[in-house]
Scaffold this motif. Structure first.
Motif, PDB file in Angstrom:
ATOM      1  N   ALA A  51       0.824  -1.207   0.000  1.00 21.87           N
ATOM      2  CA  ALA A  51       0.000   0.000   0.000  1.00 21.87           C
ATOM      3  C   ALA A  51       0.858   1.256   0.000  1.00 21.87           C
ATOM      4  CB  ALA A  51      -0.929  -0.004   1.213  1.00 21.87           C
ATOM      5  N   ASP A  52       2.010   1.220   0.684  1.00 18.24           N
ATOM      6  CA  ASP A  52       2.907   2.382   0.708  1.00 18.24           C
ATOM      7  C   ASP A  52       3.478   2.645  -0.682  1.00 18.24           C
ATOM      8  OD1 ASP A  52       2.620   2.683   3.537  1.00 18.24           O
ATOM      9  OD2 ASP A  52       4.021   1.026   3.790  1.00 18.24           O
ATOM     10  N   LEU A  53       3.856   1.575  -1.376  1.00 17.23           N
ATOM     11  CA  LEU A  53       4.406   1.731  -2.722  1.00 17.23           C
ATOM     12  C   LEU A  53       3.348   2.261  -3.684  1.00 17.23           C
ATOM     13  CD1 LEU A  53       6.546  -1.537  -2.974  1.00 17.23           C
ATOM     14  CD2 LEU A  53       7.298   0.766  -2.377  1.00 17.23           C
ATOM     15  N   ILE A  54       2.098   1.852  -3.482  1.00 13.90           N
ATOM     16  CA  ILE A  54       1.011   2.378  -4.307  1.00 13.90           C
ATOM     17  C   ILE A  54       0.855   3.880  -4.079  1.00 13.90           C
ATOM     18  CG2 ILE A  54      -1.496   2.351  -4.637  1.00 13.90           C
ATOM     19  CD1 ILE A  54      -1.420  -0.657  -4.125  1.00 13.90           C
ATOM     20  N   GLN A  55       0.967   4.308  -2.806  1.00 15.68           N
ATOM     21  CA  GLN A  55       0.854   5.744  -2.511  1.00 15.68           C
ATOM     22  C   GLN A  55       2.007   6.517  -3.138  1.00 15.68           C
ATOM     23  OE1 GLN A  55      -1.830   6.594  -1.638  1.00 15.68           O
ATOM     24  NE2 GLN A  55      -2.728   5.106  -0.248  1.00 15.68           N
ATOM     25  N   VAL A  56       3.213   5.935  -3.142  1.00 18.15           N
ATOM     26  CA  VAL A  56       4.352   6.587  -3.798  1.00 18.15           C
ATOM     27  C   VAL A  56       4.055   6.766  -5.290  1.00 18.15           C
ATOM     28  CG1 VAL A  56       6.773   6.340  -4.469  1.00 18.15           C
ATOM     29  CG2 VAL A  56       6.067   5.799  -2.134  1.00 18.15           C
ATOM     30  N   GLY A  57       3.492   5.726  -5.912  1.00 20.35           N
ATOM     31  CA  GLY A  57       3.142   5.824  -7.328  1.00 20.35           C
ATOM     32  C   GLY A  57       2.107   6.902  -7.588  1.00 20.35           C
ATOM     33  N   ARG A  58       1.114   7.008  -6.703  1.00 16.45           N
ATOM     34  CA  ARG A  58       0.112   8.059  -6.849  1.00 16.45           C
ATOM     35  C   ARG A  58       0.745   9.436  -6.681  1.00 16.45           C
ATOM     36  NH1 ARG A  58      -4.253   4.718  -3.212  1.00 16.45           N
ATOM     37  NH2 ARG A  58      -5.395   3.743  -4.930  1.00 16.45           N
ATOM     38  N   LEU A 109      -0.004   9.887   8.857  1.00 16.63           N
ATOM     39  CA  LEU A 109       1.362   9.913   8.326  1.00 16.63           C
ATOM     40  C   LEU A 109       1.662   8.726   7.425  1.00 16.63           C
ATOM     41  CD1 LEU A 109       3.793  11.197  11.106  1.00 16.63           C
ATOM     42  CD2 LEU A 109       3.106  12.320   8.993  1.00 16.63           C
ATOM     43  N   ARG A 110       1.054   7.583   7.710  1.00 18.84           N
ATOM     44  CA  ARG A 110       1.320   6.401   6.879  1.00 18.84           C
ATOM     45  C   ARG A 110       0.843   6.627   5.442  1.00 18.84           C
ATOM     46  NH1 ARG A 110       2.676   0.987   8.256  1.00 18.84           N
ATOM     47  NH2 ARG A 110       3.466   0.128   6.308  1.00 18.84           N
ATOM     48  N   PHE A 111      -0.075   7.540   5.276  1.00 19.10           N
ATOM     49  CA  PHE A 111      -0.541   7.946   3.945  1.00 19.10           C
ATOM     50  C   PHE A 111       0.247   9.133   3.418  1.00 19.10           C
ATOM     51  CE2 PHE A 111      -3.372  11.114   1.873  1.00 19.10           C
ATOM     52  CZ  PHE A 111      -3.573  10.478   0.666  1.00 19.10           C
ATOM     53  N   VAL A 112       0.505  10.115   4.290  1.00 18.97           N
ATOM     54  CA  VAL A 112       1.106  11.372   3.874  1.00 18.97           C
ATOM     55  C   VAL A 112       2.566  11.195   3.451  1.00 18.97           C
ATOM     56  CG1 VAL A 112       1.842  13.645   4.691  1.00 18.97           C
ATOM     57  CG2 VAL A 112      -0.449  12.813   5.219  1.00 18.97           C
ATOM     58  N   ILE A 113       3.343  10.403   4.215  1.00 18.78           N
ATOM     59  CA  ILE A 113       4.783  10.293   3.933  1.00 18.78           C
ATOM     60  C   ILE A 113       5.056   9.659   2.573  1.00 18.78           C
ATOM     61  CG2 ILE A 113       6.919   9.156   4.635  1.00 18.78           C
ATOM     62  CD1 ILE A 113       6.191   9.737   7.512  1.00 18.78           C
ATOM     63  N   PRO A 114       4.537   8.459   2.261  1.00 23.29           N
ATOM     64  CA  PRO A 114       4.834   7.906   0.928  1.00 23.29           C
ATOM     65  C   PRO A 114       4.262   8.743  -0.205  1.00 23.29           C
ATOM     66  CG  PRO A 114       3.233   6.528   2.096  1.00 23.29           C
ATOM     67  CD  PRO A 114       3.761   7.519   3.089  1.00 23.29           C
TER      68      PRO A 114
END
Length: 339
Positions: free
Chosen positions: A19-26, A83-88
């Motif tokens: 999920a973190d990598l997906i947020q980085v892609g977004r 933060l788990r959403f905001v940081i990536p």
């Protein structure tokens, strides 16, 4: 059931998780959009289904957050700010901005007409979309539209102003430009163009990473970038609440003003220009930086390949924006939160 038989509490997901990598892609997609004038990172966030979560996270920079930090309740503060959403997501946005800044800087220096044609098409199409958000064109809304259009049209005249130097103005630019990130349809890069700092900021984002890799530290450039980022952060915290209040209480009037700003700004990025810079005997256009050149808008008189390529890019860019709008409406209509 005995204590020894009690199920163990779920362990937190490892970092980085899928999920973190997906947020980085977004974030990469949003950052790439934010660096292009006319494309709104907010629109991309809406299409990706994270707009509401993003706005909520921004709004949580409030008194509650500072109370948690003062009490050293770190985990509660991190959860409150998401933060788990905001940081990536932030890492992806920053990477997208930096990776595209060098390309945009090069295109403005060496392919100005074609680049401005893309910008012109993006912003022209976006202004129509923002205009559609004005539910009723009352006399007040029309006057607000015309006043903002005229004000920006005069402001961005080729010889009307020269942007101030100094980091205080850079700080101000960061505060204003970042507000566009949370408004679908309005581009932060466009705001930087209007303020006369787009080329400077993209230039720093282009050169600083290269110099750092060579072991050279440009302290002045790093300070300017730091000041700009601080302006973005403070603007995001302060102005996001004001903008949300305006959109909630005076949505139609606000959109009429924003539409006027966008239409008026088209004067600045009219693709057909002539360079009227007064070069000295020992100078050539390539020796003078972009921000010190003086351009004058003209009507095209030569209908060569470059002219038709510019027209094609304007049309393609407009279709691209309308396609983004179609996707954003589609996913908003279906209430999609994840893709």
């Amino acid at each position: 059931m005995s204590d020894s038989e009690q199920p163990a509490p779920p362990s937190p997901a490892k970092f980085p998780a899928k999920a973190d990598l997906i947020q980085v892609g977004r974030g990469l997609l949003m950052g790439g959009a934010d660096i292009i004038p006319g494309v709104s990172g907010g629109t991309v966030a809406l299409i990706l289904g994270i707009y509401q979560r993003l706005v909520t996270a921004i709004s949580h920079c409030d008194a509650r957050l500072f109370q948690l930090l003062a009490k050293r309740q770190w985990s509660e503060a991190a959860a409150h700010l998401d933060l788990r959403f905001v940081i990536p997501l932030g890492v992806g946005i920053l990477t997208g901005v930096v990776s595209l800044a060098s390309l945009m800087h090069y295109l403005l220096d060496y392919h100005l007409q074609l680049t401005l044609s893309v910008f012109f098409g993006l912003i022209l199409a976006s202004s129509f979309l923002v205009g559609q958000m004005v539910k009723r064109w009352t006399v007040l809304n029309v006057l607000a539209f015309l006043a903002s259009l005229a004000g920006v049209y005069i402001l961005v005249g080729e010889h009307s102003i020269q942007p101030p130097e100094g980091n205080l103005y850079v700080f101000f630019c960061g505060m204003i430009a970042i507000c566009a990130m949370i408004l679908p349809g309005i581009s932060g890069a466009l705001i930087l163009i209007l303020l006369g700092k787009y080329h400077d900021v993209t230039g720093l984002l282009k050169t600083i990473p290269k110099e750092l890799l060579k072991g050279n530290i440009d302290w002045s450039g790093l300070l300017t970038v730091f000041v700009f980022v601080m302006g973005c952060l403070i603007g995001l915290i302060l102005f996001s609440k004001v903008l949300r209040w305006l959109l909630h209480n005076h949505h139609t009037l606000t959109m009429a003003v924003l539409c006027g700003l966008m239409v008026g700004s088209l004067r600045r990025i009219w693709p057909f220009k002539v360079d009227i810079t007064a070069y000295t005997a020992d100078q050539t256009p390539e020796m003078v930086s972009f921000k010190h050149r003086i351009y004058e808008n003209v009507w095209p008189t030569t209908f060569n390949g470059l002219f038709w390529a510019s027209i094609a890019l304007i049309i393609i860019s407009g279709v691209f924006i309308w396609g983004l709008d179609f996707l954003s409406r589609k996913y908003a209509l279906h209430g999609t939160s994840e893709l």
